[in-house]
Design a protein around this motif. Structure first.
Motif, PDB file in Angstrom:
ATOM      1  N   ASP A  20      50.175  38.060  49.808  1.00 56.84           N
ATOM      2  CA  ASP A  20      49.610  36.875  49.600  1.00 56.84           C
ATOM      3  C   ASP A  20      48.180  36.678  50.403  1.00 56.84           C
ATOM      4  O   ASP A  20      48.006  37.357  51.461  1.00 56.84           O
ATOM      5  CB  ASP A  20      50.413  35.783  49.841  1.00 56.84           C
ATOM      6  N   ILE A  21      47.113  36.196  50.125  1.00 57.51           N
ATOM      7  CA  ILE A  21      46.096  36.013  50.702  1.00 57.51           C
ATOM      8  C   ILE A  21      45.472  34.461  50.487  1.00 57.51           C
ATOM      9  O   ILE A  21      45.615  34.023  49.504  1.00 57.51           O
ATOM     10  CB  ILE A  21      44.884  36.898  50.091  1.00 57.51           C
ATOM     11  N   TYR A  22      44.980  33.788  51.294  1.00 60.40           N
ATOM     12  CA  TYR A  22      44.193  32.675  51.298  1.00 60.40           C
ATOM     13  C   TYR A  22      42.682  32.813  51.009  1.00 60.40           C
ATOM     14  O   TYR A  22      41.959  32.997  51.628  1.00 60.40           O
ATOM     15  CB  TYR A  22      44.238  31.717  52.704  1.00 60.40           C
ATOM     16  N   TYR A  23      42.716  32.806  49.646  1.00 57.65           N
ATOM     17  CA  TYR A  23      41.132  32.916  49.147  1.00 57.65           C
ATOM     18  C   TYR A  23      41.178  32.439  47.837  1.00 57.65           C
ATOM     19  O   TYR A  23      42.247  31.947  47.141  1.00 57.65           O
ATOM     20  CB  TYR A  23      40.970  34.489  49.165  1.00 57.65           C
ATOM     21  N   SER A  24      39.867  32.520  47.241  1.00 60.95           N
ATOM     22  CA  SER A  24      39.678  31.828  45.596  1.00 60.95           C
ATOM     23  C   SER A  24      40.322  32.843  44.657  1.00 60.95           C
ATOM     24  O   SER A  24      40.095  34.030  44.755  1.00 60.95           O
ATOM     25  CB  SER A  24      38.363  31.676  45.602  1.00 60.95           C
ATOM     26  N   GLY A  25      41.275  32.459  43.975  1.00 64.73           N
ATOM     27  CA  GLY A  25      41.902  33.191  43.022  1.00 64.73           C
ATOM     28  C   GLY A  25      41.087  33.722  41.928  1.00 64.73           C
ATOM     29  O   GLY A  25      40.960  34.938  41.553  1.00 64.73           O
ATOM     30  N   LYS A  26      39.936  32.902  41.496  1.00 67.44           N
ATOM     31  CA  LYS A  26      38.730  33.384  40.688  1.00 67.44           C
ATOM     32  C   LYS A  26      38.301  34.460  41.138  1.00 67.44           C
ATOM     33  O   LYS A  26      37.820  35.411  40.576  1.00 67.44           O
ATOM     34  CB  LYS A  26      38.112  32.245  40.085  1.00 67.44           C
ATOM     35  N   ASN A  27      37.703  34.290  42.528  1.00 71.68           N
ATOM     36  CA  ASN A  27      36.982  35.368  43.089  1.00 71.68           C
ATOM     37  C   ASN A  27      37.746  36.500  43.206  1.00 71.68           C
ATOM     38  O   ASN A  27      37.195  37.701  42.924  1.00 71.68           O
ATOM     39  CB  ASN A  27      36.206  34.805  44.340  1.00 71.68           C
ATOM     40  N   LEU A  28      39.020  36.524  43.632  1.00 66.16           N
ATOM     41  CA  LEU A  28      39.647  37.792  43.737  1.00 66.16           C
ATOM     42  C   LEU A  28      40.163  38.521  42.627  1.00 66.16           C
ATOM     43  O   LEU A  28      40.123  39.451  42.478  1.00 66.16           O
ATOM     44  CB  LEU A  28      41.174  37.316  44.634  1.00 66.16           C
ATOM     45  N   ARG A  29      40.357  37.595  41.396  1.00 63.97           N
ATOM     46  CA  ARG A  29      40.649  38.313  40.034  1.00 63.97           C
ATOM     47  C   ARG A  29      38.941  39.202  39.648  1.00 63.97           C
ATOM     48  O   ARG A  29      39.242  40.226  39.212  1.00 63.97           O
ATOM     49  CB  ARG A  29      40.605  37.188  39.247  1.00 63.97           C
ATOM     50  N   SER A  30      37.815  38.406  40.151  1.00 68.56           N
ATOM     51  CA  SER A  30      36.614  39.306  39.809  1.00 68.56           C
ATOM     52  C   SER A  30      36.430  40.360  40.781  1.00 68.56           C
ATOM     53  O   SER A  30      36.060  41.468  40.100  1.00 68.56           O
ATOM     54  CB  SER A  30      35.547  38.053  39.957  1.00 68.56           C
ATOM     55  N   ILE A  31      36.858  40.291  41.735  1.00 72.62           N
ATOM     56  CA  ILE A  31      36.740  41.589  42.630  1.00 72.62           C
ATOM     57  C   ILE A  31      37.523  42.777  42.351  1.00 72.62           C
ATOM     58  O   ILE A  31      37.065  43.874  42.064  1.00 72.62           O
ATOM     59  CB  ILE A  31      37.207  41.191  44.177  1.00 72.62           C
ATOM     60  N   ILE A  32      38.877  42.361  41.909  1.00 70.55           N
ATOM     61  CA  ILE A  32      39.938  43.540  41.528  1.00 70.55           C
ATOM     62  C   ILE A  32      39.471  43.864  40.196  1.00 70.55           C
ATOM     63  O   ILE A  32      39.407  45.157  40.008  1.00 70.55           O
ATOM     64  CB  ILE A  32      41.272  42.891  41.592  1.00 70.55           C
ATOM     65  N   PHE A  33      38.993  43.085  39.309  1.00 73.96           N
ATOM     66  CA  PHE A  33      38.517  43.452  37.951  1.00 73.96           C
ATOM     67  C   PHE A  33      37.310  44.500  38.051  1.00 73.96           C
ATOM     68  O   PHE A  33      37.325  45.535  37.471  1.00 73.96           O
ATOM     69  CB  PHE A  33      38.011  42.184  36.981  1.00 73.96           C
ATOM     70  N   ASN A  34      36.228  44.045  38.932  1.00 74.23           N
ATOM     71  CA  ASN A  34      35.261  45.063  38.997  1.00 74.23           C
ATOM     72  C   ASN A  34      35.437  46.197  39.540  1.00 74.23           C
ATOM     73  O   ASN A  34      35.010  47.387  39.036  1.00 74.23           O
ATOM     74  CB  ASN A  34      33.871  44.198  39.756  1.00 74.23           C
ATOM     75  N   LEU A  35      36.191  46.131  40.611  1.00 72.23           N
ATOM     76  CA  LEU A  35      36.643  47.554  41.195  1.00 72.23           C
ATOM     77  C   LEU A  35      37.423  48.332  40.423  1.00 72.23           C
ATOM     78  O   LEU A  35      37.409  49.676  40.503  1.00 72.23           O
ATOM     79  CB  LEU A  35      37.589  47.192  42.860  1.00 72.23           C
ATOM     80  N   LEU A  36      38.601  47.952  39.783  1.00 74.71           N
ATOM     81  CA  LEU A  36      39.538  48.685  38.920  1.00 74.71           C
ATOM     82  C   LEU A  36      38.593  49.279  37.757  1.00 74.71           C
ATOM     83  O   LEU A  36      38.745  50.214  37.302  1.00 74.71           O
ATOM     84  CB  LEU A  36      40.496  47.945  38.496  1.00 74.71           C
ATOM     85  N   SER A  37      37.854  48.355  37.083  1.00 74.29           N
ATOM     86  CA  SER A  37      37.082  48.756  35.799  1.00 74.29           C
ATOM     87  C   SER A  37      36.268  50.079  36.306  1.00 74.29           C
ATOM     88  O   SER A  37      35.779  51.016  35.654  1.00 74.29           O
ATOM     89  CB  SER A  37      36.139  47.666  35.284  1.00 74.29           C
ATOM     90  N   ASN A  38      35.482  49.833  37.262  1.00 77.13           N
ATOM     91  CA  ASN A  38      34.345  51.083  37.912  1.00 77.13           C
ATOM     92  C   ASN A  38      35.307  52.326  38.136  1.00 77.13           C
ATOM     93  O   ASN A  38      34.923  53.427  37.853  1.00 77.13           O
ATOM     94  CB  ASN A  38      33.747  50.718  39.058  1.00 77.13           C
ATOM     95  N   ALA A  39      36.573  52.259  38.647  1.00 72.79           N
ATOM     96  CA  ALA A  39      37.152  53.341  39.099  1.00 72.79           C
ATOM     97  C   ALA A  39      37.671  54.048  37.800  1.00 72.79           C
ATOM     98  O   ALA A  39      37.521  55.115  37.834  1.00 72.79           O
ATOM     99  CB  ALA A  39      38.355  52.914  39.729  1.00 72.79           C
ATOM    100  N   ILE A  40      37.752  53.243  36.649  1.00 69.84           N
ATOM    101  CA  ILE A  40      38.201  53.933  35.358  1.00 69.84           C
ATOM    102  C   ILE A  40      36.932  54.349  34.537  1.00 69.84           C
ATOM    103  O   ILE A  40      36.708  55.626  34.311  1.00 69.84           O
ATOM    104  CB  ILE A  40      38.866  52.799  34.614  1.00 69.84           C
ATOM    105  N   LYS A  41      36.088  53.531  34.895  1.00 74.91           N
ATOM    106  CA  LYS A  41      34.551  53.933  34.266  1.00 74.91           C
ATOM    107  C   LYS A  41      33.832  55.219  34.596  1.00 74.91           C
ATOM    108  O   LYS A  41      33.420  55.975  33.806  1.00 74.91           O
ATOM    109  CB  LYS A  41      33.766  52.663  34.318  1.00 74.91           C
ATOM    110  N   TYR A  42      33.946  55.273  36.089  1.00 72.62           N
ATOM    111  CA  TYR A  42      33.136  56.298  36.725  1.00 72.62           C
ATOM    112  C   TYR A  42      34.209  57.458  37.000  1.00 72.62           C
ATOM    113  O   TYR A  42      34.310  58.056  38.153  1.00 72.62           O
ATOM    114  CB  TYR A  42      32.547  55.992  37.970  1.00 72.62           C
TER     115      TYR A  42
END
Length: 381
Positions: free
Chosen positions: A268-290
């Protein structure tokens, strides 16, 4: 006054010898010698040099003559002398008057001593710390100016974020109108004209789609930045990752990506869930894309505690990034690879969200080997 007031078992120096020694050696330490009532009997060369007084200027005058009027009204000299006689020692920081009327900030120590006849005297040792006081004043003023500038910068940033969000939101309607007009135009064209303009219309469609995606991403980052800490709360990595995985399921399947997930060290982490979702989405999608063209993506996602941070790590075996290009990844509209679709906004959004929370993001990458991103998010409410 007895000429041997400094006589002790291990020290036998008469007053004349003592002051001769001080006058010859002390240029910065200032010394006043007074009787028990605070009447000045003598001063050393250091005091005379630093405060501008001749040897006889203060003899026979009370210590309070060297204090500022506001301190005399508060009885500070008398309080200091009384404490020295009662406890044997007193110290203070205050202004004393130079002969020319200017004031000098000093640290003073008043020490009570007795001569052989048990007459009490007070020795006041002064250290000029006026420059230190001025530096402290300038530092305080500079800090105040800096805080005001930071407040102004924060206000301007908030205004800019609001403007970007509003502008990107307002741009959505014109883009939709252009798309509708192009569709209407295509419907009215003859089959022959459609074939003749097919390539051009295709490029227009691609350009509009890129513009739409850029506007959506700009609106997303501006909206995220103008939100308050009300968005913050306890977020579960696995839950948010599962949501992101569903969004990227098609890309994961088409790329035959392997995802190795371990959030056990920091679930768990004390942080904005929406921001965390955006961070994981961008990093994971880039790992697949590149991904590397000669192997399927193998992606590791984990979290752990490190000092005051929760660290999210995402590593891949993709194309990798040259050392000189790694910081460019976080620059808006900067693209290292152009063979796949992208707007150059996603990682800039990630970096801004992380840094605005007081965190940091690090990158470690090697060409043809892969890349690891480490996202540090501070904890504590």
């Amino acid at each position: 006054m007895d000429d041997t007031i400094f006589h002790q078992d291990h020290l036998n120096i008469d007053t004349n010898q003592f002051f001769k020694f001080i006058n010859e050696n002390s240029q910065t330490t200032c010394i006043l010698i007074m009787d028990a009532q605070g009447v000045i009997l003598d001063s050393n060369l250091g005091f005379q040099k630093n405060f501008g007084y001749a040897p006889n200027d203060l003899r026979g005058k009370h210590l309070k003559e060297t204090f500022l009027e506001k301190d005399r009204l508060k009885k500070l000299p008398e309080i200091e002398l009384e404490e020295a006689l009662l406890k044997g020692h007193a110290s203070d920081n205050n202004y004393l008057l130079h002969k020319d009327g200017s004031k000098i900030f000093v640290h003073g120590e008043s020490i009570s001593v007795k001569d052989n006849q048990q007459n009490s005297y007070i020795i006041k040792i002064l250290y000029d710390i006026n420059q230190q006081k001025l530096l402290e004043k300038h530092l305080k003023e500079s800090q105040q100016i800096l805080l005001e500038k930071l407040d102004e910068l924060q206000r301007l940033n908030e205004e800019l974020d609001t403007f970007v969000y509003a502008a990107s939101h307002d741009l959505k309607a014109p883009i939709s109108n252009i798309e509708a007009l192009i569709q209407t135009l295509q419907e009215d064209l003859s089959e022959e004209s459609k074939k003749a303009t097919e390539d051009i219309m295709g490029m227009v469609d691609i350009s509009l789609q890129k513009l739409r995606n850029t506007v959506i991403e700009l609106a997303s980052t501006a909206k995220a930045k103008i939100k308050t800490k009300a968005d913050y709360g306890k977020s579960n990595f696995q839950k948010i990752f599962d949501e992101v995985k569903i969004s990227l399921l098609k890309q994961i399947q088409e790329s035959h990506a392997t995802l190795n997930v371990d959030f056990s060290k920091a679930p768990d982490i004390y942080y904005s869930g929406k921001n965390l979702r955006s961070i994981i989405f961008n990093l994971l999608s880039n790992a697949i894309k590149y991904r590397h063209p000669q192997r399927n993506p193998n992606i590791n996602i984990s979290s752990e505690k490190e000092g005051d941070y929760i660290v999210l790590k995402i590593s891949d075996n993709g194309l990798g990034i040259k050392k000189e290009d790694q910081e460019k990844v976080f620059e808006i509209y900067s693209r290292i690879y152009t063979h796949v679709e992208g707007s150059g906004v996603g990682m800039a959004i990630v970096a801004k969200m992380v840094r605005s929370a007081g965190g940091k993001i690090e990158i470690d990458s090697r060409i043809d080997k892969g890349t690891e991103f480490r996202v540090y998010i501070p904890q504590g409410k």
